[in-house]
Design a protein around this motif. Structure first.
Motif, mmCIF file in Angstrom:
data_model
loop_
_atom_site.group_PDB
_atom_site.id
_atom_site.type_symbol
_atom_site.label_atom_id
_atom_site.label_comp_id
_atom_site.label_asym_id
_atom_site.label_seq_id
_atom_site.Cartn_x
_atom_site.Cartn_y
_atom_site.Cartn_z
ATOM 1 N N ILE A 2 45.574 13.520 76.027
ATOM 2 C CA ILE A 2 44.270 12.907 76.505
ATOM 3 C C ILE A 2 43.186 13.457 75.256
ATOM 4 O O ILE A 2 42.982 14.567 75.012
ATOM 5 C CB ILE A 2 43.830 13.141 77.733
ATOM 6 C CG1 ILE A 2 45.092 12.706 78.624
ATOM 7 C CG2 ILE A 2 42.506 12.687 78.172
ATOM 8 C CD1 ILE A 2 44.647 13.106 80.025
ATOM 9 N N ARG A 3 42.790 12.306 74.554
ATOM 10 C CA ARG A 3 41.680 12.556 73.448
ATOM 11 C C ARG A 3 40.331 12.333 74.073
ATOM 12 O O ARG A 3 40.147 11.278 74.708
ATOM 13 C CB ARG A 3 42.080 11.509 72.228
ATOM 14 C CG ARG A 3 41.621 11.999 71.096
ATOM 15 C CD ARG A 3 42.105 10.735 69.892
ATOM 16 N NE ARG A 3 41.584 11.507 68.627
ATOM 17 C CZ ARG A 3 40.405 11.557 68.236
ATOM 18 N NH1 ARG A 3 39.482 11.013 68.907
ATOM 19 N NH2 ARG A 3 40.083 12.120 67.085
ATOM 20 N N GLU A 178 38.241 5.233 57.328
ATOM 21 C CA GLU A 178 37.656 6.580 57.597
ATOM 22 C C GLU A 178 37.195 6.545 59.088
ATOM 23 O O GLU A 178 37.274 7.717 59.619
ATOM 24 C CB GLU A 178 36.810 7.067 56.767
ATOM 25 C CG GLU A 178 37.174 7.060 55.095
ATOM 26 C CD GLU A 178 36.663 8.417 54.453
ATOM 27 O OE1 GLU A 178 37.595 9.372 54.327
ATOM 28 O OE2 GLU A 178 35.534 8.981 54.585
ATOM 29 N N ALA A 179 36.763 5.570 59.488
ATOM 30 C CA ALA A 179 36.393 5.410 61.040
ATOM 31 C C ALA A 179 37.453 5.651 62.139
ATOM 32 O O ALA A 179 37.376 6.404 62.865
ATOM 33 C CB ALA A 179 35.722 4.167 61.248
ATOM 34 N N PRO A 187 38.199 4.197 71.364
ATOM 35 C CA PRO A 187 38.723 3.053 71.395
ATOM 36 C C PRO A 187 38.033 1.842 70.817
ATOM 37 O O PRO A 187 38.415 0.817 70.513
ATOM 38 C CB PRO A 187 39.057 2.962 72.867
ATOM 39 C CG PRO A 187 39.214 4.183 73.391
ATOM 40 C CD PRO A 187 38.149 4.905 72.571
ATOM 41 N N VAL A 188 36.841 1.974 71.077
ATOM 42 C CA VAL A 188 35.996 0.872 70.574
ATOM 43 C C VAL A 188 35.857 0.746 69.019
ATOM 44 O O VAL A 188 36.010 -0.349 68.557
ATOM 45 C CB VAL A 188 34.350 0.952 70.952
ATOM 46 C CG1 VAL A 188 33.370 0.012 70.291
ATOM 47 C CG2 VAL A 188 34.471 0.843 72.657
ATOM 48 N N ILE A 189 35.690 1.686 68.313
ATOM 49 C CA ILE A 189 35.805 1.901 66.984
ATOM 50 C C ILE A 189 37.124 1.597 66.419
ATOM 51 O O ILE A 189 37.070 0.592 65.324
ATOM 52 C CB ILE A 189 35.442 3.325 66.394
ATOM 53 C CG1 ILE A 189 33.963 3.559 66.878
ATOM 54 C CG2 ILE A 189 35.683 3.581 65.158
ATOM 55 C CD1 ILE A 189 33.017 2.977 66.089
ATOM 56 N N SER A 190 38.229 1.994 67.114
ATOM 57 C CA SER A 190 39.577 1.701 66.724
ATOM 58 C C SER A 190 39.743 0.108 66.530
ATOM 59 O O SER A 190 40.317 -0.346 65.648
ATOM 60 C CB SER A 190 40.575 2.406 67.256
ATOM 61 O OG SER A 190 40.485 3.594 67.319
ATOM 62 N N ASP A 275 47.373 7.820 64.317
ATOM 63 C CA ASP A 275 46.797 6.914 64.801
ATOM 64 C C ASP A 275 46.392 5.766 63.904
ATOM 65 O O ASP A 275 46.289 4.596 64.097
ATOM 66 C CB ASP A 275 45.848 7.133 66.024
ATOM 67 C CG ASP A 275 46.450 8.001 67.195
ATOM 68 O OD1 ASP A 275 47.744 7.860 67.227
ATOM 69 O OD2 ASP A 275 45.949 8.516 67.967
ATOM 70 N N ALA A 276 45.632 6.405 63.075
ATOM 71 C CA ALA A 276 45.013 5.716 62.000
ATOM 72 C C ALA A 276 45.920 4.899 61.239
ATOM 73 O O ALA A 276 45.767 3.776 60.980
ATOM 74 C CB ALA A 276 44.155 6.609 61.122
#
Ligand code: NAD
Length: 354
Positions: A2-3, A178-179, A187-190, A275-276
């Protein structure tokens, strides 16, 4: 696993569409701007004239001397003009240099900025300001400099030359890359980053083939918005640090520097950022995103080595010292050896390696 994360949305208003430039008066009125100073670079004076004509009595003048990296002398001249004309807001129409000048006026005079971007740099989505004095660029974050409203009109990007479209688009992709591995990603940024990269990677080759392809221009500008929003709300890593130092120390062009460096830093960092890596595999439709970015840059005809921008081996030691001297967040520790290896590969446009 859990992040944990914290996400704070920035108060951004976006009006998007072909011909949306005609909404400048309506947006200015919404912001309560009655005496707008229009900002532009010398190369975009005609566009500034269009903005002034659209504003009619709501415009008090044009300052068309915006320059790359926001020199303090330029800011002082624009500030004097704004004060002399009793301006109560700015309309910044152009690329990152023009929007950067608007932000400086917001910082110094508290003027609201209506931004009308014409490149893919993404500054309009961030609270980051920059000022250059005695060849040193100082940057900072201040919510007051975030443009109050942004008009994205793909028709304004039709004149952006193919070469600058390519490098500016890769500059935007770098924000998203980089984000995706930033310590404050979420999650919104990803979601925004993955979509932003997909839009740009899909549309830039079409733009190079036909710079007047309005559908591709529209997709690229939507990608720009999303990637810029990622830049505005996360902490950037080695790529942005390196480009900042290279640009400042060696006076390199902003977008081209980003285009050259991106595949190399991506290869270095994605190895430890699964993940990135997965998000970019999906966005770029490739098993190896760093290689995919290198291929994209080649396909777009972007410069691939810092040497093409005039950098030599002799320039690198000072760059390495400056990068190592100031700590910054990065998913992979940056040792002197790793940085030397990375910069030498970047200098000659060698293959991307981890
Ligand atoms: P730029 O604004 O300097 O524009 C480059 C050139 O292209 C200029 O001569 C400009 O007049 C011309 N141009 C712009 N749009 C055009 C169009 N549609 N058609 C024809 N010509 C056009 O370059 P940029 O890459 O957009 O911005 C770079 C600057 O922005 C750098 O100083 C960088 O540090 C800054 N920046 C800041 C942020 C931030 O968040 N603060 C983010 C990204 C970039």
């Amino acid at each position: 696993m859990i992040r944990e994360f914290t996400y704070e949305a920035l108060p951004m208003r976006v009006a998007f569409g072909a011909g949306a430039v005609r909404r400048i008066p309506e947006e200015a009125e919404r912001l309560g701007i009655e005496r707008a100073l229009v900002l532009a670079t010398p190369g975009q004076t005609a566009l500034a004239g269009t903005a002034r004509d659209l504003l009619g009595e709501r415009a008090v003048g044009i300052f068309d001397r915006a320059r790359m990296h926001v020199p303090v002398e330029t800011v002082a001249a624009a500030e004097a003009m704004a004060a002399g004309l009793d301006a109560d807001g700015c309309v910044a129409i152009g690329g990152g240099s023009t929007i950067g000048l608007g932000k400086a006026l917001a910082l110094r005079l508290g003027l609201p900025v209506l931004a009308v971007p014409t490149t893919y740099a993404g500054s309009e989505m961030t609270p980051i300001w920059g000022l250059t004095e005695n060849a040193r660029k100082q940057t900072g974050r201040d919510p007051a400099v975030l443009p109050k409203s942004v008009i994205y009109d793909p028709e304004l990007t039709l004149a952006l030359p193919a070469g600058l479209s390519a490098t500016s688009g890769l500059n935007a992709i770098a924000h998203a890359v980089e984000a995706l591995y930033a310590p404050d990603t979420s999650p919104v940024i990803s979601a925004m980053a993955e979509r932003g990269v997909r839009e740009l990677a899909g549309s830039l080759p079409a733009i190079i083939g036909d710079p007047a392809d309005i559908d591709a221009r529209s997709a690229a500008l939507q990608g720009t918005w999303l990637c810029g929003a990622c830049l505005g709300t996360t902490t950037m890593g080695l790529h942005h640090k390196l480009c900042h130092v290279l640009g400042g120390k060696l006076d390199l062009p902003h977008a081209q520097t980003h285009a050259v460096v991106l595949p190399h830093v991506a290869a270095f960092n994605l190895d430890v950022a699964p993940d990135a890596r997965s998000a970019l595999q999906r966005a770029l439709d490739t098993a190896d995103p760093a290689e995919g970015l290198a291929e994209l840059a080649t396909r777009l005809g972007a410069p691939r080595g810092l040497a093409e921008l005039g950098v030599t081996d002799a320039d690198l030691p000072a760059v390495i010292e400056e990068v190592l001297a100031s700590p910054y967040t990065n998913p992979r520790p940056v040792t002197r050896e790793a940085l030397e290896r990375l910069l030498h590969a970047t200098l000659h446009g060698g293959p991307v390696t981890t």
